[in-house]
Design an enzyme around this catalytic site. Structure first.
Site, PDB file in Angstrom:
ATOM      1  N   HIS A 132      -0.097  23.293 -55.771  1.00  0.00           N
ATOM      2  CA  HIS A 132       0.837  24.147 -56.511  1.00  0.00           C
ATOM      3  C   HIS A 132       2.190  23.437 -56.638  1.00  0.00           C
ATOM      4  CE1 HIS A 132      -1.855  27.193 -54.428  1.00  0.00           C
ATOM      5  NE2 HIS A 132      -2.062  27.472 -55.700  1.00  0.00           N
TER       6      HIS A 132
ATOM      7  N   GLN B 192     -10.878  38.867 -60.967  1.00  0.00           N
ATOM      8  CA  GLN B 192     -11.639  37.614 -61.054  1.00  0.00           C
ATOM      9  C   GLN B 192     -12.516  37.358 -59.843  1.00  0.00           C
ATOM     10  OE1 GLN B 192      -7.852  35.345 -61.344  1.00  0.00           O
ATOM     11  NE2 GLN B 192      -8.922  33.790 -60.164  1.00  0.00           N
TER      12      GLN B 192
ATOM     13  N   LEU C 257      -6.829  19.725 -52.236  1.00  0.00           N
ATOM     14  CA  LEU C 257      -6.071  20.833 -51.654  1.00  0.00           C
ATOM     15  C   LEU C 257      -6.540  22.141 -52.299  1.00  0.00           C
ATOM     16  CD1 LEU C 257      -2.396  19.505 -51.457  1.00  0.00           C
ATOM     17  CD2 LEU C 257      -4.299  19.144 -49.899  1.00  0.00           C
TER      18      LEU C 257
HETATM   19  P1  AMP Z   1      -4.806  29.175 -57.388  1.00  0.00           P
HETATM   20  O1  AMP Z   1      -3.614  29.709 -56.659  1.00  0.00           O
HETATM   21  O2  AMP Z   1      -5.851  28.583 -56.502  1.00  0.00           O
HETATM   22  O3  AMP Z   1      -5.347  30.164 -58.402  1.00  0.00           O
HETATM   23  O4  AMP Z   1      -4.286  27.944 -58.245  1.00  0.00           O
HETATM   24  C1  AMP Z   1      -3.170  28.071 -59.087  1.00  0.00           C
HETATM   25  C2  AMP Z   1      -3.073  26.829 -59.925  1.00  0.00           C
HETATM   26  O5  AMP Z   1      -2.920  25.689 -59.072  1.00  0.00           O
HETATM   27  C3  AMP Z   1      -4.330  26.571 -60.766  1.00  0.00           C
HETATM   28  O6  AMP Z   1      -3.930  26.106 -62.049  1.00  0.00           O
HETATM   29  C4  AMP Z   1      -5.049  25.517 -59.971  1.00  0.00           C
HETATM   30  O7  AMP Z   1      -5.877  24.688 -60.769  1.00  0.00           O
HETATM   31  C5  AMP Z   1      -3.887  24.724 -59.409  1.00  0.00           C
HETATM   32  N1  AMP Z   1      -4.315  23.967 -58.222  1.00  0.00           N
HETATM   33  C6  AMP Z   1      -4.896  24.467 -57.107  1.00  0.00           C
HETATM   34  N2  AMP Z   1      -5.218  23.451 -56.255  1.00  0.00           N
HETATM   35  C7  AMP Z   1      -4.839  22.302 -56.859  1.00  0.00           C
HETATM   36  C8  AMP Z   1      -4.919  20.926 -56.512  1.00  0.00           C
HETATM   37  N3  AMP Z   1      -5.458  20.508 -55.354  1.00  0.00           N
HETATM   38  N4  AMP Z   1      -4.440  20.016 -57.396  1.00  0.00           N
HETATM   39  C9  AMP Z   1      -3.918  20.409 -58.586  1.00  0.00           C
HETATM   40  N5  AMP Z   1      -3.808  21.701 -58.968  1.00  0.00           N
HETATM   41  C10 AMP Z   1      -4.266  22.633 -58.127  1.00  0.00           C
END
Ligand code: AMP
Length: 291
Positions: A37, A61, A184
C-alpha cells in the site's frame, strides 16, 4: 491529515480540492496497511497534489463469512501508517455509510469476472466493482492507484472505467515483495512462521515458470507444469497445518486473461493457493518474445 467517515463529506472535500485546481490521487484499500500500500501511496504522491486513501473492508466482495470476520482490521495503526506516509485524507466509512441497507443495487461483471479468482470466489468481482464504482462516484476526476498484486482486479477495474466512462485514470503499481520473494499481503498477518515459509512456494513457482519462459519454453502446459512441480517441491516435508493446496497455476494473456496454448508475447503467470486456511494469490510477468 483529515479522517473522514461520511461519503457526502468526502465527496464535498474532493469537489472543493478540484475547485482549487488541485489533483487527487486515490488509493483504495481494505486496511491492514503494509509496504505494498505504501508503494501505491508513494506513486500517488509523485503524480498528484492531494493523496486520499480509502480504508474499507468491503463485505460485498467476501464469499465466505469466516474469511470476512478474520480479515485483519486496525484503524489506529493504519492511521499512523498514513500519517507517516504523508497522506492528506483518509476516507474510512462505516459499513452502513458505504452500503446503506437495504441494498438494491450491484454492478455485475461478465466473462472476465467469472474466471480465475471469480471461479473460486463467486460474486467476488461484483462486490469489488460495486464498491469501486461508489468510490469513483464520490471522488470524481482523479488518478486511482491499483496494485498488480491483484492482477485480475486491475484488469477488471481498467475495463470498468472504460465501459462506465468514469473520469478516472487507473495507474498500475508493480508487486512489492519481501526480500524472500513473498508478495506483501494483509493476509500474511494470519500466517504462522511455518506457514510463512510454506507461502514462499507461490513466488518460487512463479520465478521457476518465468525462468523457463525466458529460456524459450513456449508451451503454456509445460510452463504450468514447472510451476506446479516447484510448488510441490517447496511444500515437501511441511506439517499438515502448513500444507500448500494449489488452486491454480496458469499462464494467461496479460490483457485478456485468456489462457493461450502457445506463448507468443507478454503473458502473466498466475498462482492461487491455500496455506492452512489462508488463501493467497501472486503473479508475475513473463515475455514470450525474448529468449
Ligand atoms: P487490499 O487492501 O489488499 O485490498 O489492497 C489494496 C490495494 O493495494 C490493491 O490495489 C492491491 O493490489 C494493492 N496491493 C496489495 N498488496 C500489494 C503488493 N504486495 N504490491 C503492490 N500492490 C499491492
Amino acid at each position: 491529515m483529515r479522517l473522514i467517515k461520511h461519503p457526502a463529506e468526502f465527496r464535498n472535500l474532493c469537489e472543493q480540492i478540484r475547485g482549487e485546481r488541485r489533483s487527487i490521487g486515490l488509493v483504495p484499500t481494505m486496511g491492514a496497511l503494509h509496504g505494498g500500500h505504501g508503494e501505491l501511496i508513494k506513486n500517488a504522491h509523485s503524480q498528484n497534489d492531494v493523496v486520499a486513501v480509502s480504508i474499507f473492508v468491503n463485505p460485498l466482495q467476501f464469499d465466505n463469512l469466516a474469511d470476512l470476520e478474520k480479515y485483519p482490521r486496525n484503524l489506529e495503526t493504519d492511521l499512523s501508517f498514513c500519517s507517516d506516509a504523508g497522506v492528506d485524507i483518509v476516507f474510512a466509512p462505516g459499513q452502513n455509510d458505504m452500503h446503506p441497507e437495504p441494498i438494491l443495487f450491484e454492478v455485475k461483471v461478465r466473462e472476465m469476472g467469472d474466471i480465475l479468482e471469480g471461479a473460486s470466489r463467486p460474486g467476488h468481482f461484483a462486490g469489488v466493482v460495486t464498491v469501486v464504482t461508489k468510490l469513483f462516484i464520490l471522488t470524481g476526476r482523479c488518478k486511482a492507484y491499483f496494485g498488480e498484486k491483484d492482477f485480475q482486479q486491475l484488469a477488471i477495474v481498467g475495463r470498468l472505467v472504460e465501459e462506465l466512462h468514469f473520469p478516472v485514470e487507473i495507474v498500475p503499481v508493480p508487486v512489492v515483495r519481501e526480500p524472500s520473494g513473498l508478495a506483501l499481503s494483509s493476509r500474511n498477518e494470519r500466517l504462522n512462521q511455518s506457514q510463512r515459509r510454506a507461502a514462499l512456494a507461490l513466488s518460487r513457482g512463479l520465478y521457476a515458470g518465468r525462468d523457463v519462459v525466458n529460456k524459450g519454453e513456449r508451451s503454456s502446459y509445460e510452463v504450468e507444469s514447472v510451476m506446479v512441480r516447484e510448488v510441490e517441491r517447496m511444500s515437501e516435508g511441511l506439517p499438515n497445518s502448513s500444507a500448500v493446496v494449489l488452486d491454480y497455476a496458469l499462464v494467461v494473456d496479460s490483457q485478456t486473461l485468456v489462457r493461450p496454448d502457445r506463448i507468443s508475447g507478454p503473458v502473466r503467470l498466475l498462482i492461487a493457493a491455500k496455506v492452512g486456511d489462508v488463501r493467497l494469490i501472486d503473479n508475475m510477468g513473463a515475455n514470450g518474445d525474448q529468449g
